[in-house]
Design an enzyme around this catalytic site. Structure first.
Site, PDB file in Angstrom:
ATOM      1  N   ASP A 206       0.856  -1.187   0.000  1.00  0.00           N
ATOM      2  CA  ASP A 206       0.000   0.000   0.000  1.00  0.00           C
ATOM      3  C   ASP A 206       0.890   1.233   0.000  1.00  0.00           C
ATOM      4  OD1 ASP A 206      -2.495   1.393   0.205  1.00  0.00           O
ATOM      5  OD2 ASP A 206      -2.042   1.818   2.277  1.00  0.00           O
ATOM      6  N   SER A 207       0.284   2.386  -0.205  1.00  0.00           N
ATOM      7  CA  SER A 207       1.058   3.621  -0.183  1.00  0.00           C
ATOM      8  C   SER A 207       1.548   3.957   1.227  1.00  0.00           C
ATOM      9  CB  SER A 207       0.191   4.772  -0.707  1.00  0.00           C
ATOM     10  OG  SER A 207      -1.002   4.838   0.038  1.00  0.00           O
TER      11      SER A 207
ATOM     12  N   CYS B 221      -3.731  -1.109  -2.107  1.00  0.00           N
ATOM     13  CA  CYS B 221      -4.045   0.304  -2.371  1.00  0.00           C
ATOM     14  C   CYS B 221      -5.109   0.413  -3.474  1.00  0.00           C
ATOM     15  CB  CYS B 221      -2.763   1.012  -2.792  1.00  0.00           C
ATOM     16  SG  CYS B 221      -2.996   2.743  -3.133  1.00  0.00           S
TER      17      CYS B 221
ATOM     18  N   GLU C  77      -3.338   9.151   8.718  1.00  0.00           N
ATOM     19  CA  GLU C  77      -1.881   8.968   8.843  1.00  0.00           C
ATOM     20  C   GLU C  77      -1.349   9.766  10.039  1.00  0.00           C
ATOM     21  OE1 GLU C  77       0.687   7.332   6.796  1.00  0.00           O
ATOM     22  OE2 GLU C  77      -0.844   6.249   5.677  1.00  0.00           O
TER      23      GLU C  77
ATOM     24  N   CYS D 260     -10.867   3.085  -0.191  1.00  0.00           N
ATOM     25  CA  CYS D 260      -9.511   3.521   0.167  1.00  0.00           C
ATOM     26  C   CYS D 260      -9.126   2.766   1.430  1.00  0.00           C
ATOM     27  CB  CYS D 260      -9.499   5.028   0.417  1.00  0.00           C
ATOM     28  SG  CYS D 260      -7.917   5.621   1.051  1.00  0.00           S
TER      29      CYS D 260
ATOM     30  N   HIS E 120      -7.430   3.491   3.893  1.00  0.00           N
ATOM     31  CA  HIS E 120      -7.404   4.240   5.152  1.00  0.00           C
ATOM     32  C   HIS E 120      -8.791   4.418   5.774  1.00  0.00           C
ATOM     33  CE1 HIS E 120      -3.469   5.103   3.579  1.00  0.00           C
ATOM     34  NE2 HIS E 120      -3.134   5.778   4.662  1.00  0.00           N
TER      35      HIS E 120
HETATM   36  N1  DGL Z   1      -3.873   3.640   0.027  1.00  0.00           N
HETATM   37  C1  DGL Z   1      -4.565   4.576  -0.818  1.00  0.00           C
HETATM   38  C2  DGL Z   1      -5.817   3.953  -1.379  1.00  0.00           C
HETATM   39  O1  DGL Z   1      -6.275   2.930  -0.919  1.00  0.00           O
HETATM   40  C3  DGL Z   1      -4.946   5.833  -0.096  1.00  0.00           C
HETATM   41  C4  DGL Z   1      -3.832   6.659   0.388  1.00  0.00           C
HETATM   42  C5  DGL Z   1      -3.111   7.449  -0.654  1.00  0.00           C
HETATM   43  O2  DGL Z   1      -3.653   8.430  -1.186  1.00  0.00           O
HETATM   44  O3  DGL Z   1      -1.996   7.067  -0.899  1.00  0.00           O
HETATM   45  O4  DGL Z   1      -6.367   4.513  -2.284  1.00  0.00           O
END
Ligand code: DGL
Length: 296
Positions: free
Chosen positions: A24-25, A87, A166, A199, A201
């Site tokens: 993931d990011s 992600c 975050e 998403c 998060h």
């Molecule tokens: N992990 C990203 C997603 O699921 C969200 C966070 C980001 O913008 O990097 O879309």
């Protein structure tokens, strides 16, 4: 490159014992890890969080694809049996490209949660929340309609949710409540019966979203949906882990391992263990191996 299940000889150990890699990011993908731990507790998991470059949600498809490619180059060194692009932004923007470049299966999170949403809606009205890039791609809308063509899909990007999460803001935080109100009041007025959290998060804000939308709305998170599909895929290939003990989770991040550890416990719901900082050099050609430097 052709994608498929690697032959048994591709592994230096039994492929059933090979890890599942998740990326993931940033921290958010730990919500997917949590769902995998519940459903597939024996599996060993490798988690990669690109904490140096988060957020992905406001970046272009080219950049997100390049990041995803670099991460997959890193992850294949662990000989995973499958890679999960946890992600949603990567899944929406980069999946077909990275899938065509690697020989092991890479699954995203869009299809499995879109299917759940399509099956869950009685009013045929689904609200999708996601990053700007995910919403602009229209990937969820297309996927939901592919399963149920008549469903009306309303979408809303919520870019401030990711930094709030975050930062470790809790769900009863006044800023979280105001942000929710600002983004989502028009969506609530439409009275969807299903809200898809597109998403990684957003499930962290589940209690706040539940309060906001009320008890009758179904909230769908990508974690549970993708964990179910991965279980099915591994079962079909006879690749489920057969060990007796509970599997391990090893986390790699591109920045701030200590911060990841302390916030990550909240996301994962269990102690996160040692987090390793990894620097991934860009992939520059098929004959030049990616350099991996990992320091504790
Ligand atoms: N992990 C990203 C997603 O699921 C969200 C966070 C980001 O913008 O990097 O879309």
């Amino acid at each position: 490159m052709q994608q498929g299940w690697p032959s048994l000889s591709a592994y230096s150990t039994f492929p059933q014992q090979a890890p599942i890699a998740v990326f993931d990011s940033g921290l958010g993908g730990l919500t997917v890890v949590q769902a995998l731990r519940r459903l597939l507790p024996l599996e060993n998991l490798i988690y990669f969080g690109d904490t140096a470059r988060v957020p992905y949600g406001g970046k272009s498809a080219d950049t997100v694809t390049r990041f995803a490619r670099e991460i997959c180059e890193f992850l294949i060194r662990f000989e995973p049996k499958i890679i999960i692009a946890a992600c949603n932004t990567v899944s929406a923007l980069a999946l077909p490209t990275i899938r065509s470049e690697f020989s092991i299966p890479i699954v995203g999170v869009v299809q499995s949660s879109a299917l759940r949403a399509a099956l869950a809606t009685r009013k045929e009205l689904v609200a999708v929340l996601g990053t700007e890039a995910t919403i602009a791609s229209g990937a969820f809308e297309r996927a939901i309609r592919q399963f149920k063509p008549h469903v009306r899909v309303v979408q809303q990007s919520c870019p401030l949710f990711v930094p709030l999460v975050e930062e470790g803001r809790s769900t009863d935080d006044v800023i979280v409540r105001l942000t929710l109100e600002d983004y989502l009041a028009p969506i609530r007025q439409l009275q969807p019966d299903v809200v898809l959290l597109g998403c990684t998060h957003y499930p962290i804000l589940h209690p706040a979203l539940r309060n906001f939308f009320g008890p009758d709305v179904t909230l769908i998170s990508s974690g549970e949906a993708v964990a179910g599909s991965v279980q099915q895929m591994l079962q079909q290939q006879n690749l489920l882990c057969t060990s007796r003990g509970r599997g391990t989770v090893q986390c790699y991040v591109t920045d701030f391992p200590q911060r990841f550890s302390s916030l990550g416990n909240r996301f994962l719901g269990e102690p996160i263990g040692n987090v390793i900082r990894a620097s991934i050099e860009p992939w520059i050609g098929p004959t030049t191996p990616t350099t991996i430097a990992a320091t504790a």
